[in-house]
Write a protein that holds these residues in place. Structure first.
Motif, mmCIF file in Angstrom:
data_model
loop_
_atom_site.group_PDB
_atom_site.id
_atom_site.type_symbol
_atom_site.label_atom_id
_atom_site.label_comp_id
_atom_site.label_asym_id
_atom_site.label_seq_id
_atom_site.Cartn_x
_atom_site.Cartn_y
_atom_site.Cartn_z
ATOM 1 N N LEU A 32 19.671 30.772 -20.990
ATOM 2 C CA LEU A 32 20.064 31.938 -20.981
ATOM 3 C C LEU A 32 18.938 32.798 -21.813
ATOM 4 O O LEU A 32 18.960 32.766 -22.912
ATOM 5 C CB LEU A 32 21.469 31.904 -21.790
ATOM 6 C CG LEU A 32 22.078 33.293 -21.959
ATOM 7 C CD1 LEU A 32 22.799 33.793 -20.822
ATOM 8 C CD2 LEU A 32 23.303 32.961 -23.197
ATOM 9 N N THR A 33 18.535 33.742 -20.811
ATOM 10 C CA THR A 33 17.637 34.669 -21.303
ATOM 11 C C THR A 33 18.100 36.230 -20.908
ATOM 12 O O THR A 33 18.804 36.116 -19.773
ATOM 13 C CB THR A 33 16.219 34.750 -21.207
ATOM 14 O OG1 THR A 33 16.066 34.804 -19.898
ATOM 15 C CG2 THR A 33 15.812 33.108 -21.531
ATOM 16 N N HIS A 34 17.741 37.314 -21.512
ATOM 17 C CA HIS A 34 18.081 38.398 -20.858
ATOM 18 C C HIS A 34 17.416 38.774 -19.597
ATOM 19 O O HIS A 34 17.946 39.085 -18.576
ATOM 20 C CB HIS A 34 17.533 39.738 -21.831
ATOM 21 C CG HIS A 34 18.355 39.620 -22.891
ATOM 22 N ND1 HIS A 34 18.336 38.983 -24.015
ATOM 23 C CD2 HIS A 34 19.193 40.657 -23.552
ATOM 24 C CE1 HIS A 34 19.133 39.282 -24.895
ATOM 25 N NE2 HIS A 34 19.833 40.354 -24.746
ATOM 26 N N ARG A 35 16.078 38.226 -19.173
ATOM 27 C CA ARG A 35 15.588 38.164 -18.017
ATOM 28 C C ARG A 35 16.035 37.483 -17.188
ATOM 29 O O ARG A 35 16.219 37.786 -15.893
ATOM 30 C CB ARG A 35 14.103 37.700 -18.287
ATOM 31 C CG ARG A 35 13.175 38.008 -16.905
ATOM 32 C CD ARG A 35 11.791 37.393 -17.151
ATOM 33 N NE ARG A 35 11.195 38.532 -17.870
ATOM 34 C CZ ARG A 35 9.821 37.895 -18.325
ATOM 35 N NH1 ARG A 35 9.445 37.024 -17.904
ATOM 36 N NH2 ARG A 35 9.250 38.960 -18.927
ATOM 37 N N ALA A 36 16.703 36.168 -17.307
ATOM 38 C CA ALA A 36 17.019 35.147 -16.327
ATOM 39 C C ALA A 36 18.593 35.792 -15.827
ATOM 40 O O ALA A 36 18.913 35.841 -14.698
ATOM 41 C CB ALA A 36 17.695 34.047 -17.059
ATOM 42 N N ALA A 41 21.692 37.964 -11.657
ATOM 43 C CA ALA A 41 22.796 39.113 -11.190
ATOM 44 C C ALA A 41 22.221 40.010 -10.250
ATOM 45 O O ALA A 41 22.945 40.857 -9.922
ATOM 46 C CB ALA A 41 23.114 39.780 -12.674
ATOM 47 N N GLY A 42 20.867 39.868 -9.938
ATOM 48 C CA GLY A 42 20.302 40.990 -9.038
ATOM 49 C C GLY A 42 20.099 42.424 -10.014
ATOM 50 O O GLY A 42 20.163 43.583 -8.842
ATOM 51 N N LEU A 43 19.907 42.469 -10.934
ATOM 52 C CA LEU A 43 19.726 43.744 -11.564
ATOM 53 C C LEU A 43 18.248 44.199 -12.019
ATOM 54 O O LEU A 43 17.577 43.252 -12.106
ATOM 55 C CB LEU A 43 20.713 43.590 -12.843
ATOM 56 C CG LEU A 43 22.112 43.654 -12.870
ATOM 57 C CD1 LEU A 43 22.780 43.204 -14.443
ATOM 58 C CD2 LEU A 43 22.886 44.647 -12.199
ATOM 59 N N PRO A 44 18.154 45.473 -12.314
ATOM 60 C CA PRO A 44 16.973 45.851 -12.579
ATOM 61 C C PRO A 44 16.475 45.291 -13.709
ATOM 62 O O PRO A 44 17.201 45.014 -14.632
ATOM 63 C CB PRO A 44 16.748 47.381 -12.522
ATOM 64 C CG PRO A 44 18.095 47.691 -11.873
ATOM 65 C CD PRO A 44 19.058 46.446 -11.776
ATOM 66 N N PRO A 45 15.195 44.841 -13.968
ATOM 67 C CA PRO A 45 14.772 44.510 -15.319
ATOM 68 C C PRO A 45 15.068 45.386 -16.505
ATOM 69 O O PRO A 45 15.076 46.475 -16.312
ATOM 70 C CB PRO A 45 13.172 44.318 -14.982
ATOM 71 C CG PRO A 45 12.894 44.402 -13.648
ATOM 72 C CD PRO A 45 13.983 45.033 -13.117
ATOM 73 N N GLY A 46 15.644 44.780 -17.629
ATOM 74 C CA GLY A 46 16.062 45.464 -18.806
ATOM 75 C C GLY A 46 17.591 45.948 -18.761
ATOM 76 O O GLY A 46 17.860 46.401 -19.716
ATOM 77 N N SER A 47 18.186 45.424 -17.443
ATOM 78 C CA SER A 47 19.698 45.989 -17.451
ATOM 79 C C SER A 47 20.463 45.287 -18.681
ATOM 80 O O SER A 47 21.176 45.770 -19.329
ATOM 81 C CB SER A 47 20.229 45.802 -16.222
ATOM 82 O OG SER A 47 19.596 46.558 -15.246
ATOM 83 N N ARG A 53 21.584 43.950 -26.797
ATOM 84 C CA ARG A 53 20.357 44.158 -27.132
ATOM 85 C C ARG A 53 19.681 42.678 -27.651
ATOM 86 O O ARG A 53 18.497 42.394 -27.664
ATOM 87 C CB ARG A 53 20.078 45.182 -28.530
ATOM 88 C CG ARG A 53 20.403 46.462 -27.758
ATOM 89 C CD ARG A 53 18.989 47.103 -27.737
ATOM 90 N NE ARG A 53 19.350 48.871 -27.225
ATOM 91 C CZ ARG A 53 18.739 49.218 -26.373
ATOM 92 N NH1 ARG A 53 17.743 48.648 -25.750
ATOM 93 N NH2 ARG A 53 19.068 50.327 -25.987
ATOM 94 N N THR A 54 20.456 42.076 -28.404
ATOM 95 C CA THR A 54 20.167 40.725 -29.075
ATOM 96 C C THR A 54 20.819 39.575 -28.396
ATOM 97 O O THR A 54 21.752 39.639 -27.678
ATOM 98 C CB THR A 54 20.510 40.531 -30.472
ATOM 99 O OG1 THR A 54 22.043 40.567 -30.510
ATOM 100 C CG2 THR A 54 19.989 41.999 -31.312
ATOM 101 N N LEU A 59 25.601 36.520 -26.209
ATOM 102 C CA LEU A 59 26.474 35.282 -26.349
ATOM 103 C C LEU A 59 28.060 36.011 -26.754
ATOM 104 O O LEU A 59 28.878 35.442 -26.389
ATOM 105 C CB LEU A 59 26.056 34.509 -27.415
ATOM 106 C CG LEU A 59 24.836 33.472 -27.204
ATOM 107 C CD1 LEU A 59 24.243 32.953 -28.635
ATOM 108 C CD2 LEU A 59 25.156 32.652 -26.112
ATOM 109 N N GLU A 60 27.940 37.091 -27.360
ATOM 110 C CA GLU A 60 29.421 37.719 -27.750
ATOM 111 C C GLU A 60 29.957 38.017 -26.557
ATOM 112 O O GLU A 60 31.306 38.185 -26.096
ATOM 113 C CB GLU A 60 29.067 38.745 -28.773
ATOM 114 C CG GLU A 60 30.509 39.398 -29.106
ATOM 115 C CD GLU A 60 30.497 40.422 -30.226
ATOM 116 O OE1 GLU A 60 31.409 41.285 -30.356
ATOM 117 O OE2 GLU A 60 29.312 40.669 -30.744
ATOM 118 N N LEU A 61 29.086 38.769 -25.644
ATOM 119 C CA LEU A 61 29.693 39.202 -24.407
ATOM 120 C C LEU A 61 30.271 37.986 -23.496
ATOM 121 O O LEU A 61 31.307 38.184 -22.947
ATOM 122 C CB LEU A 61 28.528 40.107 -23.534
ATOM 123 C CG LEU A 61 28.085 41.190 -23.799
ATOM 124 C CD1 LEU A 61 27.099 41.784 -22.698
ATOM 125 C CD2 LEU A 61 29.436 42.167 -23.468
ATOM 126 N N ALA A 62 29.476 37.065 -23.566
ATOM 127 C CA ALA A 62 29.832 35.527 -22.810
ATOM 128 C C ALA A 62 31.247 35.010 -23.047
ATOM 129 O O ALA A 62 31.916 34.861 -22.410
ATOM 130 C CB ALA A 62 28.746 34.684 -22.799
#
Length: 197
Positions: A32-36, A41-47, A53-54, A59-62
Motif C-alpha cells: 500500500l503506497t500512494h503511487r500504487a 485506480a487509474g488516477l493521475p500521479p499525485g491524486s 497526505r500521509t 489508512l484512515e480512509l481505508a
C-alpha cells in the motif's frame, strides 16, 4: 467490524479508499503506497496524496471506507425480530458471514490486515476502534433482545466466534473452503443456545 454513520465520501475519495482496500488485501501493508493506489485506480500521479497526505491518512480512509462497506450488509434490518427466536437469529448471522466470505472476501482479508496494523500503531488503533463501535453496539443490542442478561459479554463471544470463522476461512487452514449457509446456521445456533438457553 465497522459500522459507522459518517457522511459519504466524494466519488474520487471512495475510489481511492476502495482501491486501498483492494491493495491491502492483495499485497498486504507493504504493497500500500500512494503511487500504487494511483496506478491501480487509474488516477493521475499525485491524486492519492491530494486526498490523503500521509500514510496514516490513507489508512484512515481505508478503515472508514471498510466501515461504510460493511454497514451496507451489517444493518439492524438484517436481523430478525427477537420474537422469532434463536434459530432466526442464527440464520441471519449465517447469511451475513456468507456474504463476508464470498461477496466481501477481499474486505474481510483487508480487515485483518488493518487490525494487525492497528495493533502496532496507536494512532490507527483509535480510528479502527471508533469505526467498529457501531457494530459492537449492534451485537450487544442483539444479545439483549435475544434475552441475554450479560449482552456485552455475549456480544464479545459472538464477535470472537464470527471473527474466528472469517479468519479461518480466508487466511487460516480452511481458506479454500467456505462453509455452507446451513453449516454456519447450525454452528451459530449452537453458540447462541449455549450462551442464552
Amino acid at each position: 467490524m465497522p459500522v459507522e454513520n459518517s457522511s459519504a465520501p466524494s466519488p474520487r475519495t471512495a475510489l481511492i479508499a476502495d482501491t486501498a482496500l483492494t491493495l491491502i488485501a492483495e499485497r498486504g501493508m507493504r504493497g500500500l503506497t500512494h503511487r500504487a493506489v494511483d496506478e491501480a485506480a487509474g488516477l493521475p500521479p499525485g491524486s492519492t496524496s491530494n486526498h490523503a497526505r500521509t500514510r496514516l491518512a490513507l489508512l484512515e480512509l481505508a478503515v472508514r471506507q471498510l466501515a461504510r462497506r460493511d454497514a451496507e450488509i451489517l444493518t439492524p434490518a438484517e436481523f430478525p425480530d427477537p420474537a422469532d427466536g434463536l434459530d432466526a437469529l442464527a440464520d441471519s448471522i449465517a447469511t451475513v458471514l456468507r456474504r463476508l466470505l464470498i461477496r466481501r472476501r477481499e474486505h474481510t482479508v483487508a480487515r485483518f490486515e488493518l487490525a494487525l496494523e492497528a495493533s502496532r500503531r496507536p494512532e490507527l488503533r483509535e480510528i479502527y476502534d471508533a469505526a467498529g463501535q457501531g457494530f459492537r453496539d449492534l451485537m450487544a443490542e442483539l444479545m439483549a433482545a435475544a434475552g441475554s442478561t450479560e449482552p456485552e459479554r455475549h456480544a464479545l463471544s459472538l464477535g470472537a466466534w464470527s471473527d474466528g470463522v472469517l479468519f479461518t476461512c480466508t487466511a487460516g487452514p480452511y481458506h479454500g473452503r467456505v462453509p455452507t449457509k446451513e453449516e454456519l446456521r447450525e454452528r451459530a445456533g449452537e453458540l447462541l443456545r449455549g450462551m442464552l438457553a
